[in-house]
Design an enzyme around this catalytic site. Structure first.
Site, PDB file in Angstrom:
ATOM      1  N   SER A 162       0.846  -1.192   0.000  1.00 21.66           N
ATOM      2  CA  SER A 162       0.000   0.000   0.000  1.00 21.66           C
ATOM      3  C   SER A 162       0.888   1.251   0.000  1.00 21.66           C
ATOM      4  O   SER A 162       1.749   1.380  -0.855  1.00 21.66           O
ATOM      5  CB  SER A 162      -0.956  -0.037   1.197  1.00 21.66           C
ATOM      6  N   ARG A 232     -11.824   6.885   9.751  1.00 18.20           N
ATOM      7  CA  ARG A 232     -11.323   5.509   9.742  1.00 18.20           C
ATOM      8  C   ARG A 232     -12.373   4.550   9.204  1.00 18.20           C
ATOM      9  O   ARG A 232     -12.059   3.645   8.428  1.00 18.20           O
ATOM     10  CB  ARG A 232     -10.920   5.103  11.163  1.00 18.20           C
ATOM     11  N   ASP A 328      -8.665  -6.350  -5.011  1.00 17.04           N
ATOM     12  CA  ASP A 328      -8.285  -5.037  -4.485  1.00 17.04           C
ATOM     13  C   ASP A 328      -8.831  -3.953  -5.418  1.00 17.04           C
ATOM     14  O   ASP A 328      -8.391  -3.826  -6.552  1.00 17.04           O
ATOM     15  CB  ASP A 328      -6.759  -4.954  -4.400  1.00 17.04           C
ATOM     16  N   HIS A 361      -7.962  -5.287  -0.521  1.00 18.06           N
ATOM     17  CA  HIS A 361      -6.666  -4.624  -0.371  1.00 18.06           C
ATOM     18  C   HIS A 361      -5.907  -5.110   0.853  1.00 18.06           C
ATOM     19  O   HIS A 361      -4.681  -5.265   0.820  1.00 18.06           O
ATOM     20  CB  HIS A 361      -6.891  -3.110  -0.284  1.00 18.06           C
ATOM     21  N   ASP A 362      -6.605  -5.344   1.939  1.00 19.67           N
ATOM     22  CA  ASP A 362      -5.954  -5.735   3.191  1.00 19.67           C
ATOM     23  C   ASP A 362      -5.439  -7.168   3.193  1.00 19.67           C
ATOM     24  O   ASP A 362      -4.968  -7.644   4.226  1.00 19.67           O
ATOM     25  CB  ASP A 362      -6.911  -5.548   4.372  1.00 19.67           C
TER      26      ASP A 362
END
Length: 389
Positions: A162, A232, A328, A361-362
């Site tokens: 990232s 967040r 992602d 993505h994570d």
């Protein structure tokens, strides 16, 4: 406000075992892309393993937006394991028995490296919005200063996912002579309009919190916790895929029946609220503003007339591994392919793999065996080429 790391010796002192905070004197400022300078500069970092006699086994791991230097160490605020703990250890891709692993908190961060929550020497109060705007290149410039002071001429590898992957790309463009190999995971060479839009929503949530107080909340003894929590929550949605959210939560309720109100009826709502409230305990709101702005400004080809390959022309000796995840949508695979095409265009040696996963993505934080195998295989091959096997 997060706890600050202990201050270690400056450039004339011995490197503290396991890391600490490296302090540069005022006559060695960090020169920023904005034209401003930052001094004195402090960089908080952790190390794992030992530097070999030839100083050829150093691996720099670059963290993502909300990460820090606690790569594989218990986090002093949350008490949780390091953010990439599963990758560090004997027999793992990053092996302290073979590698000297370094992870720094980026400039603008809030875990000991100089950032907006640090004391402004001119006023004796926290910088707040007087802190200069920073870029990914500024983060890398500070890391390069630390690496130089640690006596390391060339990194065996720079590794990051990232925002960490963006830092690795910046290393390849700005300091190719200091890099032997590079691993770029789930990253891109520039921030897209969609990513900038999501960051702007988060920044506006923070600045709309009455406790933000135009960035001077620390001096007033308050924090914009609600705004930061919403920022967040919004960002966390982008780190997951629709498939992952559906698999993990679906439309499952928190309790039997609906509340017929605005409590967290759905499990996914409760999950996001937890992500938001837990985040404010370890992160500074102004740091979030500054680091997201650095990401938005990132455009590696910008200083090369828009031709990305030009950024890598001096990195032809560096061996690259570029990895993406099929689900992602924050930094989708086509953006990684653009990087690989630019590397090929510059004559660089680059391997590429798209890892099939529904984790979004994570995925690079999660249990993804193919990622482990690929990273371990690449670093092992480069260790043989480097004479470290």
């Amino acid at each position: 406000m997060t706890a600050q790391a202990p201050i270690s010796a400056g450039i004339d002192g011995a490197m503290p075992i396991g890391g600490g905070t490296w302090r540069f004197p005022a006559n060695r400022p960090l020169r920023l892309d904005s034209g401003a300078t930052l001094a004195p500069l402090e960089i908080a970092y952790k190390t794992y393993g030992a530097l070999n006699e030839a100083k050829t086994n150093a691996v720099l791991v670059c963290h993502a937006l909300t990460g820090d230097q606690h790569l594989a160490s218990t986090h002093p605020v949350t008490g949780k394991p390091g953010w990439w703990d599963r990758f560090v250890g004997p027999g793992r891709p990053l092996d302290p028995q073979r590698h000297f692993i370094i992870c720094t908190n980026v400039v603008g961060g809030c875990m000991g490296t100089t950032g907006p929550a640090s004391t402004d020497p001119a006023t004796g109060a926290p910088y707040g919005l007087k802190f200069p705007v920073i870029t990914i290149a500024d983060m890398v410039r500070a890391q390069a200063m630390l690496i130089e002071d640690l006596g390391i001429e060339t990194l065996f590898a720079a590794v990051g996912g990232s925002m960490g992957g963006m830092q690795v790309l910046q290393w390849a463009a700005d300091y190719p002579e200091k890099l032997f190999s590079a691993v770029v995971i789930a990253a891109a060479a520039r921030h897209s309009a969609q990513n900038i839009a999501f960051h702007e929503v988060g920044r506006q949530a923070i600045m709309a919190d009455p406790n933000w107080m135009s960035g001077a909340y620390l001096s007033a003894g308050v924090r914009p916790e609600k705004g930061l929590a919403v920022a967040r929550m919004a960002a966390h949605i982008t780190y997951l895929s629709e498939q992952a959210l559906q698999r993990k939560f679906g439309r499952e309720l928190q309790r039997d029946g609906l509340s017929w109100g605005f409590d967290a009826d759905f499990q996914v709502e409760s999950y996001l609220r937890h992500q938001g409230t837990s985040f404010v305990d370890r992160f500074d709101a102004n740091s979030y503003l500054y680091i997201t702005r650095a990401l938005d400004y990132f455009d590696l080809a910008g200083r090369y007339g828009g031709v990305l390959a030009e950024a890598f022309m001096k990195a032809r000796h560096v061996k690259f591994c570029v990895l993406s995840f099929s689900s992602d949508w924050l930094y989708p695979t086509p953006e990684s392919r653009d990087v690989v095409r630019a590397l090929n265009g510059a004559g660089c040696r680059a391997s590429f793999a798209e890892i099939q996963t529904d984790k979004g993505h994570d995925a690079f934080f999660l249990d993804e065996p193919l990622l482990d195998q690929t990273l371990k295989g690449f670093l092992h091959a480069q260790a043989q080429a480097r004479g470290l096997a």
